[in-house]
Design a protein around this motif. Sequence first.
Motif, PDB file in Angstrom:
ATOM      1  N   GLY A   1     -99.302 -59.808 -15.427  1.00 20.86           N
ATOM      2  CA  GLY A   1     -98.403 -60.712 -16.103  1.00 20.86           C
ATOM      3  C   GLY A   1     -98.611 -62.134 -15.745  1.00 20.86           C
ATOM      4  O   GLY A   1     -97.833 -63.177 -16.498  1.00 20.86           O
ATOM      5  N   HIS A   2     -99.785 -62.525 -15.130  1.00 18.49           N
ATOM      6  CA  HIS A   2    -100.137 -63.822 -14.952  1.00 18.49           C
ATOM      7  C   HIS A   2    -100.719 -64.484 -16.082  1.00 18.49           C
ATOM      8  O   HIS A   2    -101.108 -63.746 -17.022  1.00 18.49           O
ATOM      9  N   ARG A   3    -100.725 -65.692 -16.383  1.00 19.58           N
ATOM     10  CA  ARG A   3    -101.073 -66.372 -17.519  1.00 19.58           C
ATOM     11  C   ARG A   3    -102.380 -67.408 -17.236  1.00 19.58           C
ATOM     12  O   ARG A   3    -102.791 -68.295 -18.243  1.00 19.58           O
ATOM     13  N   ALA A   4    -102.920 -67.166 -16.008  1.00 19.56           N
ATOM     14  CA  ALA A   4    -103.952 -68.060 -15.630  1.00 19.56           C
ATOM     15  C   ALA A   4    -104.916 -67.146 -14.688  1.00 19.56           C
ATOM     16  O   ALA A   4    -104.630 -66.554 -13.984  1.00 19.56           O
ATOM     17  N   THR A   5    -106.257 -67.524 -15.057  1.00 19.31           N
ATOM     18  CA  THR A   5    -107.265 -66.544 -14.214  1.00 19.31           C
ATOM     19  C   THR A   5    -108.374 -67.415 -14.189  1.00 19.31           C
ATOM     20  O   THR A   5    -108.962 -68.179 -15.201  1.00 19.31           O
ATOM     21  N   GLY A   6    -109.384 -67.143 -12.938  1.00 21.33           N
ATOM     22  CA  GLY A   6    -110.522 -68.019 -12.890  1.00 21.33           C
ATOM     23  C   GLY A   6    -111.324 -67.121 -11.935  1.00 21.33           C
ATOM     24  O   GLY A   6    -110.993 -66.276 -11.436  1.00 21.33           O
ATOM     25  N   GLN A   7    -112.519 -67.790 -11.754  1.00 21.77           N
ATOM     26  CA  GLN A   7    -113.533 -67.501 -10.873  1.00 21.77           C
ATOM     27  C   GLN A   7    -114.594 -68.705 -10.398  1.00 21.77           C
ATOM     28  O   GLN A   7    -114.519 -69.577 -11.339  1.00 21.77           O
ATOM     29  N   LEU A   8    -115.019 -68.498  -9.114  1.00 18.59           N
ATOM     30  CA  LEU A   8    -115.742 -69.518  -8.560  1.00 18.59           C
ATOM     31  C   LEU A   8    -116.929 -68.716  -7.895  1.00 18.59           C
ATOM     32  O   LEU A   8    -116.738 -67.937  -7.308  1.00 18.59           O
ATOM     33  N   LEU A   9    -118.142 -69.393  -8.455  1.00 22.01           N
ATOM     34  CA  LEU A   9    -119.319 -68.513  -8.002  1.00 22.01           C
ATOM     35  C   LEU A   9    -120.195 -69.686  -7.095  1.00 22.01           C
ATOM     36  O   LEU A   9    -120.384 -70.903  -7.644  1.00 22.01           O
ATOM     37  N   VAL A  10    -120.626 -69.395  -5.997  1.00 21.06           N
ATOM     38  CA  VAL A  10    -121.524 -69.959  -5.201  1.00 21.06           C
ATOM     39  C   VAL A  10    -122.622 -69.237  -4.945  1.00 21.06           C
ATOM     40  O   VAL A  10    -122.732 -68.155  -4.239  1.00 21.06           O
ATOM     41  N   VAL A  11    -123.996 -69.915  -5.116  1.00 24.31           N
ATOM     42  CA  VAL A  11    -125.239 -69.323  -4.809  1.00 24.31           C
ATOM     43  C   VAL A  11    -125.817 -70.024  -4.125  1.00 24.31           C
ATOM     44  O   VAL A  11    -126.102 -71.287  -4.168  1.00 24.31           O
ATOM     45  N   ASP A  12    -126.137 -69.500  -2.744  1.00 25.90           N
ATOM     46  CA  ASP A  12    -126.830 -70.447  -1.802  1.00 25.90           C
ATOM     47  C   ASP A  12    -127.591 -69.632  -0.882  1.00 25.90           C
ATOM     48  O   ASP A  12    -127.486 -68.752  -0.611  1.00 25.90           O
ATOM     49  N   PRO A  13    -129.140 -69.982  -0.828  1.00 20.86           N
ATOM     50  CA  PRO A  13    -129.846 -69.125  -0.117  1.00 20.86           C
ATOM     51  C   PRO A  13    -129.596 -69.067   1.463  1.00 20.86           C
ATOM     52  O   PRO A  13    -129.906 -68.096   2.017  1.00 20.86           O
ATOM     53  N   ALA A  14    -128.661 -69.700   1.808  1.00 24.29           N
ATOM     54  CA  ALA A  14    -128.185 -69.806   3.317  1.00 24.29           C
ATOM     55  C   ALA A  14    -127.372 -68.312   3.651  1.00 24.29           C
ATOM     56  O   ALA A  14    -127.245 -68.080   4.562  1.00 24.29           O
TER      57      ALA A  14
END
Length: 247
Positions: free
Chosen positions: A183-196
């Motif tokens: 029922g939510h109306r906002a969705t998102g994702q955050l991708l972080v790529v780091d060799p560490a």
Amino acid sequence: MSLRATARIAADAGGGLPLLVSDGPLALRRTRAPEPYTRVTVVGAMSAPLGGDRLAIETAVRPGARLLVDAAAATLALPGRSAEPAAYDVRIDVADDGVLRWLPEQVVSVEGSHLRMRTTVELAPTARLVLREEQVLGRHGEPPGTLATRLTVRRAGRPLLDQELSFGPGAPGDWDGGAVLGGHRATGQLLVVDPAFAEKPVETRLLGEHAVIAPLAGPAALVTAVAPDALALRRLLDTALAALAPL
């Protein structure tokens, strides 16, 4: 008449922008940035994408460059005269020792619109990436249009992430049900790529009730969130960004 436009960015180590080409509604501006980044802001020059439009941004981060790309305003997917869906393609290449922070504003799926977004990323083995995507399904008080997104990331020539999402009329399955948006109306994702992360992987944990941080083989971390509105979504992703990849 449908619109076709491709904007292009190339960033060099030391802050140079040997390529900064605007096209159609995709106006690119160099703006002030925190050290050591070079910053490019996407400024919408007209209403787009409309039905049938074909828009693209191509970005190359060359060896050792530090680039931040953001936007001045949200992208509104709007209905147009054409019955064909609009297409918005983002193509990114980050070379060894390059860093890209790709932080655009939200994509708002307006009632009656149909947009297909595709983001494709190629990362060298020592490249670093922060990439945020946010989708808002309809303006206040209106149902959403149809929105399909796909995010494909390859690192050192090998698949890291391939994720496809569909929302709105015609989307397969129970996209608005408890197993997806609830029922939510906002969705998102955050991708972080780091060799560490190879030495110290991210631990899986919840951020409140509607967001989760999960490690990916790669090494990388993916944050997935849903929220009642764009502001609440941004707060969740900003919290994750501060934890995983502060400036």
